[in-house]
Scaffold this motif. Structure first.
Motif, mmCIF file in Angstrom:
data_model
loop_
_atom_site.group_PDB
_atom_site.id
_atom_site.type_symbol
_atom_site.label_atom_id
_atom_site.label_comp_id
_atom_site.label_asym_id
_atom_site.label_seq_id
_atom_site.Cartn_x
_atom_site.Cartn_y
_atom_site.Cartn_z
ATOM 1 N N LEU A 98 4.381 -2.295 4.112
ATOM 2 C CA LEU A 98 5.427 -1.933 5.064
ATOM 3 C C LEU A 98 5.708 -3.099 5.997
ATOM 4 N N ASN A 99 6.987 -3.429 6.166
ATOM 5 C CA ASN A 99 7.401 -4.364 7.211
ATOM 6 C C ASN A 99 7.673 -3.537 8.465
ATOM 7 N N ILE A 100 6.783 -3.633 9.434
ATOM 8 C CA ILE A 100 6.843 -2.740 10.577
ATOM 9 C C ILE A 100 6.207 -3.413 11.788
ATOM 10 N N SER A 101 6.595 -2.968 12.968
ATOM 11 C CA SER A 101 6.004 -3.486 14.202
ATOM 12 C C SER A 101 5.009 -2.475 14.745
ATOM 13 N N PRO A 105 1.576 -10.575 10.922
ATOM 14 C CA PRO A 105 1.878 -9.756 12.104
ATOM 15 C C PRO A 105 2.966 -8.724 11.870
ATOM 16 N N PHE A 106 3.740 -8.877 10.773
ATOM 17 C CA PHE A 106 4.835 -7.943 10.519
ATOM 18 C C PHE A 106 4.620 -7.078 9.277
ATOM 19 N N ARG A 107 3.609 -7.373 8.478
ATOM 20 C CA ARG A 107 3.447 -6.663 7.208
ATOM 21 C C ARG A 107 2.128 -5.919 7.195
ATOM 22 N N LEU A 108 2.248 -4.587 6.989
ATOM 23 C CA LEU A 108 1.091 -3.703 6.931
ATOM 24 C C LEU A 108 0.867 -3.286 5.480
ATOM 25 N N SER A 109 -0.371 -3.444 5.012
ATOM 26 C CA SER A 109 -0.729 -3.062 3.637
ATOM 27 C C SER A 109 -1.578 -1.799 3.672
ATOM 28 N N LEU A 110 -1.111 -0.751 2.970
ATOM 29 C CA LEU A 110 -1.823 0.523 2.885
ATOM 30 C C LEU A 110 -2.382 0.704 1.474
ATOM 31 N N THR A 111 -3.602 1.251 1.395
ATOM 32 C CA THR A 111 -4.211 1.591 0.102
ATOM 33 C C THR A 111 -4.928 2.928 0.226
ATOM 34 N N LEU A 155 0.941 3.324 15.668
ATOM 35 C CA LEU A 155 1.476 3.928 14.448
ATOM 36 C C LEU A 155 0.625 5.116 14.022
ATOM 37 N N CYS A 156 1.271 6.057 13.357
ATOM 38 C CA CYS A 156 0.595 7.149 12.671
ATOM 39 C C CYS A 156 1.154 7.207 11.257
ATOM 40 N N ILE A 157 0.252 7.154 10.268
ATOM 41 C CA ILE A 157 0.680 7.116 8.868
ATOM 42 C C ILE A 157 0.007 8.264 8.128
ATOM 43 N N SER A 158 0.828 9.020 7.398
ATOM 44 C CA SER A 158 0.294 10.131 6.597
ATOM 45 C C SER A 158 0.734 9.947 5.150
ATOM 46 N N VAL A 159 -0.183 10.281 4.238
ATOM 47 C CA VAL A 159 0.099 10.177 2.795
ATOM 48 C C VAL A 159 -0.268 11.521 2.176
#
Length: 389
Positions: A88-91, A41-47, A96-100
């Motif tokens: 990412l440790n995030i709530s 619930p606290f850790r988001l994995s991005l690939t 959320l908006c994530i840009s790479v």
């Protein structure tokens, strides 16, 4: 003349090369197939995948921007990575908006790429007060989640977190889950670091006098948990009913003592913004001295001195009236004095001798038509003196 034209041609050629070279600069391609998964619930994995059409000789890295909203605005957290993913440790309290985007390291004439974005929606229910919930928390140094035990003494539903590393923790992640209208819901949120909510114990204030100075001393049971520079002390002092405040970095405060004033004081300990935020409740009020009007002695003199003078004058008049015969003896009237002197001048020597004898007698009594005088006069006792008309 030829040399001038040669120089002009060289300058024009150099400028042309500069502009041509600038036009050849291009952007790198963006990353492909950006995806995410919640490991916990606290850790988001991005690939993501490596950009297409990238030269083998071009070395790149990636910038990950995280926004705490779905529209890529507001607060942003940025990090750079060399790999094709990050955790990412995030709530996900507000979505959320994530840009790479791709960054060049040794690619010639290549600029940063356009970002690849992904949006993550928040849970459908995020109001904890409408839920039948279990509240848990996780500190960054721990992998496991701890259940928060409710504290019955608190007015609102909540709990107190006890941990020896709290003051060194940058943030805490909270998890609540439960049911809402029969539907299971789950959400996480985070907040400021714990030292932003420091609640210090109420201090004690003591006052004592040192010569012509008055010393105020603040004491607390928890003033040694953090460094000394983390505390400041707000003194509120009432002097002759006039309030003064002073915020100091030391726990002792001194003022010039005025014996004509009564002092009332409180102190509040404030957790400095350099270390966090928070404060204690104000201490109990402490008093010292008594209020004395500086004009009071003159006022008393104006009132008391006339009263004392009036009282003394009244006593003097009473005593004077009582002993006036002693203080002021009676003086014969001048007319009687002269008359007596005249009578004494026309008397015979025998009468004078008899008069002297009468003046020396102790007592006398009347016999017939004369006086019987007894005593120690010159004519002896038992002599009958005749009375003349």
């Amino acid at each position: 003349m030829c040399r001038f034209w040669d120089l002009t041609l060289m300058i024009c050629f150099s400028v042309s090369v500069m502009f041509v070279g600038g036009d050849n600069t291009s952007e790198l391609p963006p990353p492909k197939n950006l995806t995410f998964i919640w490991e916990t619930p606290f850790r988001l994995s991005l690939t993501w995948e490596k950009p297409e059409d990238l030269d083998h000789s071009c070395r790149v890295n990636y910038t990950v921007n995280v926004y705490n909203s779905q529209d890529c605005s507001g607060e942003i957290e940025t990090r750079k990575v060399q790999t094709l993913g990050c955790k990412l440790n995030i709530s996900n309290e507000n979505g959320l908006c994530i840009s790479v985007l791709t960054n060049p390291e040794n690619c010639e004439q290549r600029d940063n790429s356009q970002p690849t974005n992904i949006s993550i929606a928040p849970p459908s229910v995020s109001c904890i007060h409408e839920l039948v919930v279990n509240l848990c928390f996780r500190l960054p140094r721990y992998e496991s989640v701890k259940k928060c035990k409710p504290d019955e003494t608190m007015k609102t539903r909540g709990c107190i977190i006890h941990d020896e590393y709290l003051k060194d923790t940058m943030n805490i992640f909270y998890l609540f889950n439960g049911t809402y209208n029969g539907t299971y819901v789950i959400n996480t949120f985070t907040d400021k670091r714990p030292v932003e909510y420091v609640k210090l114990n109420k201090p004690q204030l003591t006052i004592h006098r040192d010569g012509q100075k008055l010393l105020f001393q603040a004491n607390g049971s928890d003033l040694d948990e953090f460094a000394k520079e983390c505390y400041s002390y707000l003194y509120t002092i009432s002097k002759c009913n006039k309030n003064e405040t002073a915020e100091l970095k030391k726990c002792q405060h001194e003022v010039q003592y005025d014996p004509a004033c009564k002092y009332r004081a409180r102190v509040q300990v404030i957790f400095s913004h350099n270390c966090g935020a928070g404060r204690s409740d104000p201490s109990d009020e402490v008093e010292y001295g008594e209020d004395n009007d500086p004009k009071l002695p003159a006022l008393l003199a104006v009132i008391i001195i006339p009263l004392i003078v009036s009282f003394c004058l009244l006593v003097s008049l009473v005593l004077l009236r009582r002993h006036k015969d002693i203080i002021f003896p009676k003086i014969p009237e001048p007319s009687l004095l002269f008359k007596d002197m005249l009578i004494n001048n026309i008397r015979t020597p025998e009468e004078l001798q008899i008069r002297k004898a009468i003046n020396g007698l102790s007592y006398g009594r009347l016999i017939g038509s004369g006086y019987l005088v007894q005593g120690l006069g010159n004519i002896g006792p038992g002599v009958l003196l005749s009375c003349r008309d």
